[in-house]
Scaffold this active site. Structure first.
Site, mmCIF file in Angstrom:
data_model
loop_
_atom_site.group_PDB
_atom_site.id
_atom_site.type_symbol
_atom_site.label_atom_id
_atom_site.label_comp_id
_atom_site.label_asym_id
_atom_site.label_seq_id
_atom_site.Cartn_x
_atom_site.Cartn_y
_atom_site.Cartn_z
ATOM 1 N N ARG A 71 1.040 -1.006 -0.098
ATOM 2 C CA ARG A 71 -0.205 0.271 0.207
ATOM 3 C C ARG A 71 1.164 0.687 0.295
ATOM 4 O O ARG A 71 1.444 1.622 0.808
ATOM 5 C CB ARG A 71 -0.704 0.192 1.242
ATOM 6 C CG ARG A 71 -2.268 0.862 1.740
ATOM 7 C CD ARG A 71 -2.504 0.602 2.585
ATOM 8 N NE ARG A 71 -3.549 -0.549 2.659
ATOM 9 C CZ ARG A 71 -4.065 -1.230 3.746
ATOM 10 N NH1 ARG A 71 -3.259 -0.249 5.144
ATOM 11 N NH2 ARG A 71 -4.507 -2.369 3.258
ATOM 12 N N ARG A 180 -2.578 -0.269 18.143
ATOM 13 C CA ARG A 180 -2.937 -0.454 17.183
ATOM 14 C C ARG A 180 -2.914 0.043 15.857
ATOM 15 O O ARG A 180 -2.326 1.366 15.983
ATOM 16 C CB ARG A 180 -4.644 -1.167 17.411
ATOM 17 C CG ARG A 180 -4.614 -2.632 17.850
ATOM 18 C CD ARG A 180 -4.249 -3.771 17.049
ATOM 19 N NE ARG A 180 -4.430 -3.955 16.000
ATOM 20 C CZ ARG A 180 -5.479 -4.389 15.169
ATOM 21 N NH1 ARG A 180 -6.611 -5.330 15.940
ATOM 22 N NH2 ARG A 180 -5.771 -4.778 14.195
ATOM 23 N N LYS A 181 -2.967 0.507 14.401
ATOM 24 C CA LYS A 181 -3.723 1.179 13.123
ATOM 25 C C LYS A 181 -3.939 2.649 14.368
ATOM 26 O O LYS A 181 -5.042 2.146 14.983
ATOM 27 C CB LYS A 181 -3.870 0.869 12.484
ATOM 28 C CG LYS A 181 -5.422 0.186 12.783
ATOM 29 C CD LYS A 181 -6.215 -0.462 11.399
ATOM 30 C CE LYS A 181 -6.996 -1.282 12.060
ATOM 31 N NZ LYS A 181 -7.525 -2.019 10.380
ATOM 32 N N GLY A 435 -15.339 -7.606 2.432
ATOM 33 C CA GLY A 435 -15.197 -9.457 2.914
ATOM 34 C C GLY A 435 -15.282 -10.591 4.111
ATOM 35 O O GLY A 435 -15.405 -11.714 4.574
ATOM 36 N N CYS A 440 -12.984 -2.791 5.879
ATOM 37 C CA CYS A 440 -11.926 -2.278 4.805
ATOM 38 C C CYS A 440 -13.165 -1.235 3.591
ATOM 39 O O CYS A 440 -12.246 -0.353 2.987
ATOM 40 C CB CYS A 440 -11.218 -2.890 3.987
ATOM 41 S SG CYS A 440 -9.414 -3.546 5.260
ATOM 42 N N GLY A 441 -13.727 -2.266 3.132
ATOM 43 C CA GLY A 441 -15.384 -1.194 2.942
ATOM 44 C C GLY A 441 -16.041 -0.297 3.294
ATOM 45 O O GLY A 441 -16.720 -0.170 2.252
#
Length: 539
Positions: A71, A180-181, A435, A440-441
């Site tokens: 990414r 975390r992120k 998914g 993420c979507g």
């Protein structure tokens, strides 16, 4: 390490990843990739360093047989054509030409090999781009207004501010080991085109009278995030002048670093700390670190356009931008180079990516519009997309992602095509596919969100989707509400068509899908879905 690590007072409570991060900073894996693994090959990579690859912006690609996803960070989604050409060239040489635009304005590659990494890192750095810390437990790509500097609907140009915050945090070892992120959003656009409420820290446009003068600045939001337990960010009672934005960001990130949870990975995001403390205590602790701040001013956010820009629109300088639809965010090296040709010949030489997985070309003069719009690449990446294709978003899915349960990209594209062929509607409905629960979507903020799952049938397990309705950001932000009853993947197009027909038949004049959900209630949609699933079961 230049700071104390209070979480290390009792290492026995830390999860395995935390222990790995203490042994070796995630950023150190970049040098190891270049000097060791690229030379010794995929089989030489141990589990702990494979997990640290995220700090290099790299994940193992499904099915874990030697290929990687990468990414690329793109602040606010703004690329020069020189940078975009470099991305296209790398994609062609190493990624089978595949280019994905993500929901955080990044560019994503697939099919990369470990031996390719040193050359990719080098070629990126030559044009001022990096994959570093686009993943991992660290401050990631800063999303923002892709129209910054040319936007007639922004209070100020945030370009320099985003660069300042990015440059401070990128590769900064004081903040490379967060629980975390950590995601930031900075935009002065009045239509919330950087999705403030779903970020860990977000700045939205505001004004405040200080010493008799109206000052343009920001309101600050903390603790947003999606995944299996989504939270909308909470607004703090502070007014942030542009020159103080970095100071506030450092304070918020420090609180997360030192007080965020490190025992369980699934409970380690800032949103859980903010939820437990509440915005009042969080603000109190923040001000202890950074000093007093003025109270909130007047918000200038007036709505939400969901980061969609398709069509031709005027910039504040009188020139035009062309908003293109990239179907489900997937393009390729050839198309990206063709967009660079158009940007250089007719525009200002920039390509801009959006949080809706689309692309914008800016700076086109009136007299050049006709020639620019005649470009063959615009037949697929069109500024005039069909309604459902124009508003369909999808995560990577199990084609490449090890976390995804089902395939999403191609299914989302086919569903959008089906709806465009079979449903006539003058209102554009946002449909997002994911998914797995990680989101993420961004299915939680969609009018209709679909999350992949599996359902048992006489023929075995098959792909299915859980459906949620009614999400929106901006004033009145609310996450969509899940409906009970899983829909088999092959049944999704027809079921969505009938749910949309239910809205179409019952709506009032000019009523949006979200407004209709609010008026009739989620139970009405639940009843309709139950009816549809019963009919399917009955044959």
């Amino acid at each position: 390490m230049a700071y104390e690590t209070p979480w290390m007072s009792d290492p026995s409570k830390l999860n395995k990843m935390e222990l790995w991060k203490i042994e070796k900073d995630g950023l150190d894996v970049i040098r190891t990739i270049i000097e060791k693994y690229a030379l010794e090959g995929y089989d030489s990579i141990p589990e702990d360093d494979m997990n640290r690859f995220k700090w290099a912006g790299v994940y193992e690609q499904k099915p874990r047989d030697g290929y990687f996803m990468m990414r690329i960070r793109i602040n606010s989604g703004v690329l020069t054509s020189t940078q975009a050409r470099a991305l296209a060239s790398i994609g062609r040489d190493y990624g089978r030409g595949l280019i994905d635009v993500t929901t955080r304005q990044a560019i994503q590659y697939h099919w990369l090999r470990i031996e390719h990494m040193p050359d990719i890192f080098k070629r990126l750095e030559e044009v001022g781009l990096y994959s570093y810390e686009s993943c991992g437990d660290c401050p990631r790509t800063i999303v923002g207004n892709p129209l910054q500097g040319i936007d007639k609907d922004e209070l100020m140009d945030t370009t320099a501010l985003v660069e300042e915050v990015n440059d401070f945090f990128l590769m900064n070892r004081d903040f490379s080991n967060l629980p975390r992120k950590y995601k930031m959003s900075i935009s002065a656009n009045i239509y919330n085109n950087a999705h403030a409420e779903i970020n860990d820290l977000a700045y939205t446009p505001a004004v405040k009278e200080i010493d008799g003068e109206e000052v343009i600045g920001f309101h600050a939001w903390v603790g947003g995030g999606l995944s299996a337990k989504p939270y909308l960010a909470q607004e703090l009672d502070i007014f942030v002048r542009p020159e103080e934005a970095l100071k506030v960001a450092v304070g918020v990130t420090t609180l997360f670093r030192d007080h965020g949870y490190r025992e369980k990975r699934h409970h380690a995001r800032l949103k859980f700390l903010v939820a437990d403390w509440g915005p009042e205590k969080f603000q109190e602790e923040l001000l202890k670190l950074i000093g007093d701040m003025p109270s909130k001013g007047t918000s200038k956010t007036v709505g939400w356009q969901a980061a969609y820009f398709d069509g031709v629109h005027k910039q504040k300088d009188g020139r035009n931008y062309i908003g293109l639809n990239v179907p489900v965010g997937r393009t390729n090296s050839d198309e990206l180079e063709q967009l660079c040709d158009i940007a250089e010949q007719y525009g200002e030489g920039k390509i801009r990516t959006t949080m809706s997985q689309n692309i914008i070309i800016t700076g086109v003069k009136d007299e050049d519009l006709e020639a620019a719009l005649a470009a063959p690449v615009f037949r697929r990446l069109t500024p005039d997309p069909k309604p459902f294709m124009s508003r369909t978003v999808s995560c990577t899915g199990n084609e490449f992602c090890n976390l995804a349960i089902v395939e999403t990209k191609e299914r989302a594209r086919r569903v959008a095509e089906y709806l465009d062929e079979n449903v006539q509607l003058d209102e554009k409905i946002r449909i997002h596919f994911i998914g797995c629960p990680n989101g993420c979507g961004q299915k939680h903020i969609a009018d209709i969100g679909l999350q992949g799952s599996l359902v048992k049938t006489p023929d075995g397990m098959v792909d299915a989707f859980d459906i949620a309705v009614g999400g929106i950001l901006g004033p009145g932000a609310v996450l969509n509400k899940p409906l009970k009853g899983r829909v088999k993947g092959d049944d999704v197009p027809a079921v969505l068509a009938q749910l949309i027909e239910f809205y179409k038949q019952g709506r009032e004049s000019g009523e949006t899908f979200h407004a209709y959900v609010l008026r009739v209630g989620v139970p009405a949609f639940q009843e309709k879905l139950t009816e549809l699933l019963a009919a399917k079961a009955a044959g």
